[in-house]
Design a protein around this motif. Structure first.
Motif, PDB file in Angstrom:
ATOM      1  N   LYS A 161     -15.106   4.398  -0.819  1.00 46.82           N
ATOM      2  CA  LYS A 161     -13.908   4.415  -0.125  1.00 46.82           C
ATOM      3  C   LYS A 161     -14.295   3.878   1.458  1.00 46.82           C
ATOM      4  O   LYS A 161     -13.490   3.172   1.863  1.00 46.82           O
ATOM      5  N   HIS A 210      -0.712  -5.176   5.539  1.00 49.26           N
ATOM      6  CA  HIS A 210      -2.250  -4.865   4.699  1.00 49.26           C
ATOM      7  C   HIS A 210      -2.948  -4.233   6.116  1.00 49.26           C
ATOM      8  O   HIS A 210      -3.710  -3.228   5.856  1.00 49.26           O
ATOM      9  N   PHE A 248       0.823  -1.066   0.022  1.00 50.31           N
ATOM     10  CA  PHE A 248       0.038   0.003  -0.009  1.00 50.31           C
ATOM     11  C   PHE A 248       0.864   1.299   0.135  1.00 50.31           C
ATOM     12  O   PHE A 248       0.493   2.250  -0.582  1.00 50.31           O
ATOM     13  N   THR A 284     -14.967  -0.010   1.432  1.00 46.83           N
ATOM     14  CA  THR A 284     -13.731  -0.698   1.045  1.00 46.83           C
ATOM     15  C   THR A 284     -12.829  -0.691   2.153  1.00 46.83           C
ATOM     16  O   THR A 284     -12.335  -1.714   2.690  1.00 46.83           O
ATOM     17  N   VAL A 285     -12.770   0.419   2.975  1.00 43.35           N
ATOM     18  CA  VAL A 285     -11.964   0.526   4.026  1.00 43.35           C
ATOM     19  C   VAL A 285     -12.562  -0.407   5.301  1.00 43.35           C
ATOM     20  O   VAL A 285     -11.652  -1.036   5.949  1.00 43.35           O
ATOM     21  N   ALA A 343      -4.555  -0.692   5.641  1.00 44.40           N
ATOM     22  CA  ALA A 343      -6.062  -0.373   5.723  1.00 44.40           C
ATOM     23  C   ALA A 343      -6.412   0.659   6.833  1.00 44.40           C
ATOM     24  O   ALA A 343      -7.006   1.862   6.754  1.00 44.40           O
ATOM     25  N   CYS A 366      -7.704  -0.677  -1.430  1.00 46.84           N
ATOM     26  CA  CYS A 366      -8.207  -1.596  -0.527  1.00 46.84           C
ATOM     27  C   CYS A 366      -8.755  -2.983  -1.318  1.00 46.84           C
ATOM     28  O   CYS A 366      -8.495  -3.918  -0.514  1.00 46.84           O
ATOM     29  N   ALA A 416      -5.221   4.078   5.055  1.00 44.57           N
ATOM     30  CA  ALA A 416      -6.367   4.200   3.959  1.00 44.57           C
ATOM     31  C   ALA A 416      -7.542   4.933   4.650  1.00 44.57           C
ATOM     32  O   ALA A 416      -8.180   5.929   3.868  1.00 44.57           O
ATOM     33  N   CYS A 422     -11.832  -3.855   4.824  1.00 46.89           N
ATOM     34  CA  CYS A 422     -10.705  -4.323   5.135  1.00 46.89           C
ATOM     35  C   CYS A 422     -10.389  -4.276   6.801  1.00 46.89           C
ATOM     36  O   CYS A 422      -9.685  -5.523   7.083  1.00 46.89           O
ATOM     37  N   ARG A 423     -10.927  -3.269   7.119  1.00 46.70           N
ATOM     38  CA  ARG A 423     -10.493  -3.281   8.557  1.00 46.70           C
ATOM     39  C   ARG A 423     -11.326  -4.402   9.453  1.00 46.70           C
ATOM     40  O   ARG A 423     -10.813  -4.840  10.490  1.00 46.70           O
TER      41      ARG A 423
END
Ligand SMILES: Cc1cc2nc3c(=O)[nH]c(=O)nc-3n(C[C@H](O)[C@H](O)[C@H](O)COP(=O)(O)OP(=O)(O)OC[C@H]3O[C@@H](n4cnc5c(N)ncnc54)[C@H](O)[C@@H]3O)c2cc1C
Length: 378
Positions: A316, A348, A78, A319-320, A352, A246, A355, A323-324
């Motif tokens: 955004k 990653h 990232f 996806t964040v 995240a 992400c 991000a 990922c979290r």
């Protein structure tokens, strides 16, 4: 969405990300920094020039390719994806400048000399509340004098150039903010490092203080009255490519953990053979498909030149948050081995988290989404 040439280019970048970037990322996570030679290769591949017009030395590609490149680079690291794209974004500004001196003097630094660049809004005292920046620009003979401090800026540890946002009127006045090209190699600039608890040398976050830095008139890239609105509009693209990053990170984690589950034996079978273990992978794969679809829709809107504000913010945030939610579970699914630097999932997880702050934090975006959805319903 990608034409034949773009698909071919993306395949080359994907190969580069998997064979060159991913192995280096393990070293970067232990504190090594990307070398100058790394940036020379990246620039030679055109990664500083994706969307720039061909007549300015760019590749002339569209936004869809940019988002796809971001996804594939972030799957490897990232930090480096953010680093390269931030230099690219400054190069794009320079390529579109009306001023020939700006184009001819500074653009080759990024495209040919492979130096890096950054965009500096945030300060120690102002992040989400961007209108509150304290960096000041005062008129002087032939230009402007800039004073102030920036923090948490991607690439600031090594960037040669910056686009700096500064207040030309009283603090708090959005319409007083202008954007200036700043040569960070000038003596009026002193750098600092924004260190993080996790090693992310590739993103190279740092800051700098400007003391009476002189910017000639030609280096005012966006005057007061335009800069604030322009950055809000640019952020739509940034939100979509960060969302694509992400997707890249989650995709990489799912593939990595799946492969590990095939290899690792426990209780007489591999991990994948245990139903309780593979359910998390199935949930992550399902949310990954939804995230990818949202990014795809937002990218299409952006590429078509439509207003992508709402979808960009939604892509955004979604996806964040996806990922979290999933990355720590995927990390857990690898047991202790997941923490070894040769595996990407722990990186990653940190990616995240970062991000979630860049280009609009969750809370700012949710506010935006609430506002835009309301005005759409009205
Ligand atoms: C890895 C990384 C790279 C970055 N790169 C850049 C860069 O290249 N250029 C640049 O200019 N900046 C950059 N930033 C800074 C980033 O834009 C800021 O971190 C972001 O704007 C949030 O500002 P802040 O950290 O000061 O948090 P604050 O503004 O202090 O907010 C703290 C927390 O409170 C929340 N919050 C704030 N106000 C409200 C509110 N009214 N209601 C509800 N919640 C609220 C925020 O969402 C956040 O979670 C970077 C940051 C990171 C971590």
């Amino acid at each position: 969405m990608l034409n034949h040439d773009e698909a071919h280019y993306l395949a080359q970048v994907t190969h580069y990300a998997q064979t060159t970037v991913a192995p280096l990322a393990a070293k970067w996570s232990l504190g090594e920094t990307p070398t100058e030679a790394f940036y020379v290769t990246a620039a030679a591949m055109g990664l500083h020039a994706l969307e720039l017009p061909v007549h300015a030395g760019g590749l002339g590609h569209g936004f869809a390719l940019k988002a796809a490149v971001c996804e594939t680079l972030a799957a490897a690291d990232f930090g480096i994806a953010m680093s390269l794209i931030n230099t690219h974004n400054v190069a794009k500004h320079l390529a579109h400048s009306d001023n020939a001196e700006v184009r001819q003097t500074y653009l080759p630094r990024l495209l040919i000399q492979a130096k890096t660049a950054c965009t500096a809004l945030t300060e120690p005292g102002a992040g989400s509340d961007f209108a509150a920046i304290q960096t000041r620009a005062f008129r002087c003979d032939g230009g402007w004098r800039l004073n102030g401090e920036k923090a948490w800026i991607i690439n600031a540890r090594h960037a040669s150039l910056a686009i700096v946002y500064a207040q030309c009127a009283e603090p708090g006045n959005r319409d007083g903010i202008a954007a200036f090209l700043v040569d960070l190699e000038d003596a009026a600039c002193e750098r600092s490092t924004s260190a993080t608890a996790v090693n992310q040398t590739s993103i190279a976050t740092g800051g700098f203080t400007l003391r009476d830095y002189f910017a000639p008139d030609a280096h005012c890239l966006m005057p007061a009255g335009q800069a604030f609105r322009a950055i809000l509009s640019e952020l739509n693209g940034a939100r979509i490519y960060v969302a694509a990053m992400c997707v890249g990170m989650l995709d990489s984690a799912v593939a990595h953990v799946h492969a590990y589950g095939q290899r690792r034996q426990t209780f007489g079978g591999n991990l994948l053979s245990h139903q309780a273990w593979r359910l998390e992978l199935a949930k992550a794969t399902t949310d990954l498909a939804a995230a990818r679809s949202l990014v795809h829709q937002a990218t299409q809107q952006m590429d078509a030149g439509e207003d992508a504000q709402l979808l960009a913010a939604q892509a955004k945030v979604f996806t964040v948050q996806t990922c979290r939610h999933h990355l720590p579970k995927l990390l857990h699914a690898m047991g202790a081995e997941g923490l070894a630097p040769t595996h990407p999932v722990a990186r990653h997880v940190a990616g995240a988290q970062m991000a979630g702050l860049t280009d609009g934090s969750d809370e700012m975006l949710l506010e935006r989404i609430a506002h835009l959805s309301r005005s759409r319903d009205a």
